[in-house]
Scaffold this motif. Structure first.
Motif, PDB file in Angstrom:
ATOM      1  N   VAL B  28      -5.881  -7.782  11.750  1.00  0.00           N
ATOM      2  CA  VAL B  28      -5.410  -7.337  10.434  1.00  0.00           C
ATOM      3  C   VAL B  28      -4.237  -6.378  10.590  1.00  0.00           C
ATOM      4  N   ASP B  29      -4.363  -5.464  11.526  1.00  0.00           N
ATOM      5  CA  ASP B  29      -3.311  -4.479  11.736  1.00  0.00           C
ATOM      6  C   ASP B  29      -1.997  -5.154  12.139  1.00  0.00           C
ATOM      7  N   LEU B  30      -2.102  -6.156  13.018  1.00  0.00           N
ATOM      8  CA  LEU B  30      -0.901  -6.879  13.449  1.00  0.00           C
ATOM      9  C   LEU B  30      -0.264  -7.617  12.279  1.00  0.00           C
ATOM     10  N   MET B  31      -1.104  -8.258  11.444  1.00  0.00           N
ATOM     11  CA  MET B  31      -0.563  -8.995  10.291  1.00  0.00           C
ATOM     12  C   MET B  31       0.101  -8.040   9.316  1.00  0.00           C
ATOM     13  N   LYS B  32      -0.540  -6.885   9.121  1.00  0.00           N
ATOM     14  CA  LYS B  32      -0.006  -5.899   8.174  1.00  0.00           C
ATOM     15  C   LYS B  32       1.360  -5.402   8.656  1.00  0.00           C
ATOM     16  N   ARG B  33       1.439  -5.100   9.961  1.00  0.00           N
ATOM     17  CA  ARG B  33       2.717  -4.615  10.509  1.00  0.00           C
ATOM     18  C   ARG B  33       3.808  -5.669  10.379  1.00  0.00           C
ATOM     19  N   GLN B  34       3.409  -6.932  10.592  1.00  0.00           N
ATOM     20  CA  GLN B  34       4.389  -8.017  10.488  1.00  0.00           C
ATOM     21  C   GLN B  34       4.916  -8.122   9.051  1.00  0.00           C
ATOM     22  N   ALA B  35       3.995  -8.043   8.088  1.00  0.00           N
ATOM     23  CA  ALA B  35       4.404  -8.127   6.675  1.00  0.00           C
ATOM     24  C   ALA B  35       5.284  -6.939   6.298  1.00  0.00           C
ATOM     25  N   GLU B  36       4.917  -5.753   6.798  1.00  0.00           N
ATOM     26  CA  GLU B  36       5.716  -4.551   6.506  1.00  0.00           C
ATOM     27  C   GLU B  36       7.116  -4.669   7.086  1.00  0.00           C
ATOM     28  N   GLY B  37       7.200  -5.347   8.244  1.00  0.00           N
ATOM     29  CA  GLY B  37       8.496  -5.578   8.878  1.00  0.00           C
ATOM     30  C   GLY B  37       9.427  -6.381   7.974  1.00  0.00           C
ATOM     31  N   PHE B  38       8.838  -7.226   7.127  1.00  0.00           N
ATOM     32  CA  PHE B  38       9.632  -8.029   6.188  1.00  0.00           C
ATOM     33  C   PHE B  38       9.780  -7.334   4.838  1.00  0.00           C
ATOM     34  N   GLY B  39       9.306  -6.111   4.741  1.00  0.00           N
ATOM     35  CA  GLY B  39       9.519  -5.343   3.515  1.00  0.00           C
ATOM     36  C   GLY B  39       8.334  -5.271   2.571  1.00  0.00           C
ATOM     37  N   ALA B  40       7.181  -5.816   2.971  1.00  0.00           N
ATOM     38  CA  ALA B  40       6.011  -5.743   2.083  1.00  0.00           C
ATOM     39  C   ALA B  40       5.508  -4.309   1.990  1.00  0.00           C
ATOM     40  N   GLU B  41       5.091  -3.938   0.791  1.00  0.00           N
ATOM     41  CA  GLU B  41       4.483  -2.615   0.602  1.00  0.00           C
ATOM     42  C   GLU B  41       3.014  -2.826   0.282  1.00  0.00           C
ATOM     43  N   PHE B  42       2.142  -2.006   0.841  1.00  0.00           N
ATOM     44  CA  PHE B  42       0.706  -2.137   0.598  1.00  0.00           C
ATOM     45  C   PHE B  42       0.220  -0.996  -0.294  1.00  0.00           C
ATOM     46  N   LEU B  43      -0.509  -1.354  -1.345  1.00  0.00           N
ATOM     47  CA  LEU B  43      -1.138  -0.351  -2.194  1.00  0.00           C
ATOM     48  C   LEU B  43      -2.637  -0.557  -2.055  1.00  0.00           C
ATOM     49  N   GLU B  44      -3.322   0.408  -1.479  1.00  0.00           N
ATOM     50  CA  GLU B  44      -4.769   0.227  -1.294  1.00  0.00           C
ATOM     51  C   GLU B  44      -5.500   0.686  -2.539  1.00  0.00           C
ATOM     52  N   GLU B  45      -5.463  -0.183  -3.548  1.00  0.00           N
ATOM     53  CA  GLU B  45      -6.086   0.126  -4.824  1.00  0.00           C
ATOM     54  C   GLU B  45      -6.781  -1.122  -5.342  1.00  0.00           C
ATOM     55  N   GLU B  46      -7.702  -0.933  -6.275  1.00  0.00           N
ATOM     56  CA  GLU B  46      -8.427  -2.077  -6.803  1.00  0.00           C
ATOM     57  C   GLU B  46      -7.809  -2.521  -8.122  1.00  0.00           C
ATOM     58  N   ALA B  47      -7.410  -3.789  -8.185  1.00  0.00           N
ATOM     59  CA  ALA B  47      -6.860  -4.317  -9.435  1.00  0.00           C
ATOM     60  C   ALA B  47      -7.990  -4.382 -10.464  1.00  0.00           C
ATOM     61  N   THR B  48      -7.757  -3.792 -11.625  1.00  0.00           N
ATOM     62  CA  THR B  48      -8.816  -3.748 -12.640  1.00  0.00           C
ATOM     63  C   THR B  48      -8.551  -4.722 -13.789  1.00  0.00           C
TER      64      THR B  48
END
Lengths: 86, 271
Positions: B28-48
């Motif tokens: 998961v960490d590797l995938m997250k870093r790869q996505a961030e490398g392409f500009g993805a931003e992660f918001l650790e929140e629950e969609a309501t």
């Protein structure tokens, strides 16, 4: 749970935090089992070596902080009844 | 939690590119870093909630609305529950849903596994590494798991099968002390003492917030005709939500890629 857990010290400063991964070693696992931990994540609260409460499972940050505050409230009794560690 | 079910999986041995296997959290960490490398931003929140009636689409986190011209839904699924009060009260106190996460806390103990499909049998086998005894309680008279798993479980001395039986109550105040069982054929009710109860009775798709805005089938899965599209143009679905059969990391990644390509095409057409 890491990101939420790591935010706790900002919200509740008068406590010390230790993170323990039960997958890391047999010692960690045994320590958890001795304290009755049967699931992850479990947060155990100790005061002067006394087990004064626990929170089992995931929580939103706000709820976690409020539940911990409730447990910390019982700390007064714990201090009154305990001998400080030198 | 970024990674969902993979982040809860101790070891992943069948994802291509990792000949020695890799732990779920590391992958998961590797995938997250790869996505961030392409500009993805992660918001650790629950969609309501979501607003999919008009563009830009909206995803709500309580009062905050995040807007986008397209949406990919990858909310996955959660474990089905028995619907008992005791199950909720004792969750994490003997009741658990993930053997790879918690099995080692049941060393030398007796655990009841509820279910009869692939995941139930796999979890029962995982548990035998630590538990003293594993009882597999199933409401039917045979397993629905694949043959390879069924064969392994049948040959495992630690696993005992209880057929045609349901769990009607989980016993214990502060921790699990046993289960009450009911035989569906004889009506016989009895108690089995145990330290843990692992639930593996299937999955429920996390689609509550989309009901009424997207078509869902009778089981709650978002209806899709070509794999990743939904009843609304510009909204796509991927991962376990549209793969009820395989549920592998690699298949989830595959449909994630398909959804991303569809978004690219959709945005290009919209101009």
């Amino acid at each position: 749970m890491n990101p939420i857990f790591e935010q706790l010290p900002e919200h509740l400063q008068d406590a010390k935090y230790a993170k323990m991964n039960v997958l890391d070693s047999t010692e960690n696992r045994n320590l958890a089992m001795e304290h009755g931990v049967m699931g992850t994540p479990t947060i155990k609260v100790f005061c002067e070596g006394r087990d004064i409460g626990e929170i089992v499972g995931f929580r939103a940050l706000e709820k976690l902080v409020s539940e911990l505050k409730d447990i910390f409230a019982s700390r007064e009794d714990c201090i009154a009844q305990s001998t400080p560690l030198e | 939690m970024v990674g969902g079910q993979i982040a809860l999986t101790y070891q992943v041995d069948n994802y291509p590119g990792f000949p020695d296997g890799i732990t779920g959290p590391e992958l998961v960490d590797l995938m997250k870093r790869q996505a961030e490398g392409f500009g993805a931003e992660f918001l650790e929140e629950e969609a309501t909630g979501v607003i999919l009636g008009s563009t830009p689409f909206g995803v709500l986190v309580d009062e905050t609305e995040y807007q986008g011209r397209s949406v990919i839904i990858a909310t996955g699924s959660k474990n089905r529950s028995l619907g008992l009060e005791s199950e909720e009260r004792l969750m994490g106190r003997g009741v658990f849903v993930c053997a790879t996460c918690d099995a080692l806390l049941y060393e030398g103990k007796r655990v009841v596994v509820v279910g009869g499909g692939d995941s139930a049998v796999q979890e029962a086998l995982d548990l035998t590494r630590f538990a003293k005894e594993v009882y597999l309680v199933h409401r039917r008279d045979r397993l629905s798991a694949c043959k390879c798993l069924t064969d392994r479980a049948s040959q495992d001395e630690k696993i005992k099968f209880i057929w045609n039986t349901t769990v009607t109550e989980i016993l214990g105040e502060k921790k699990v002390e046993g289960v009450r069982l009911s035989n569906q054929e004889t009506g016989n009710v009895w108690t089995l003492e145990c330290d843990g109860v692992l639930l593996a009775i299937g999955w429920i798709p996390n689609t509550e917030i989309f009901r009424g805005q997207l078509d869902v089938d009778e089981r709650g899965y978002i209806t899709s005709t070509n794999g990743v599209d939904t009843s609304r143009a510009g909204v796509y679905v991927c991962g376990d939500l549209n793969d009820r059969r395989y549920r592998q990391v690699v298949t989830a990644c595959g449909s994630g890629c398909m959804a991303a390509l569809e978004v690219e095409r959709y945005l290009a057409e919209k101009g």
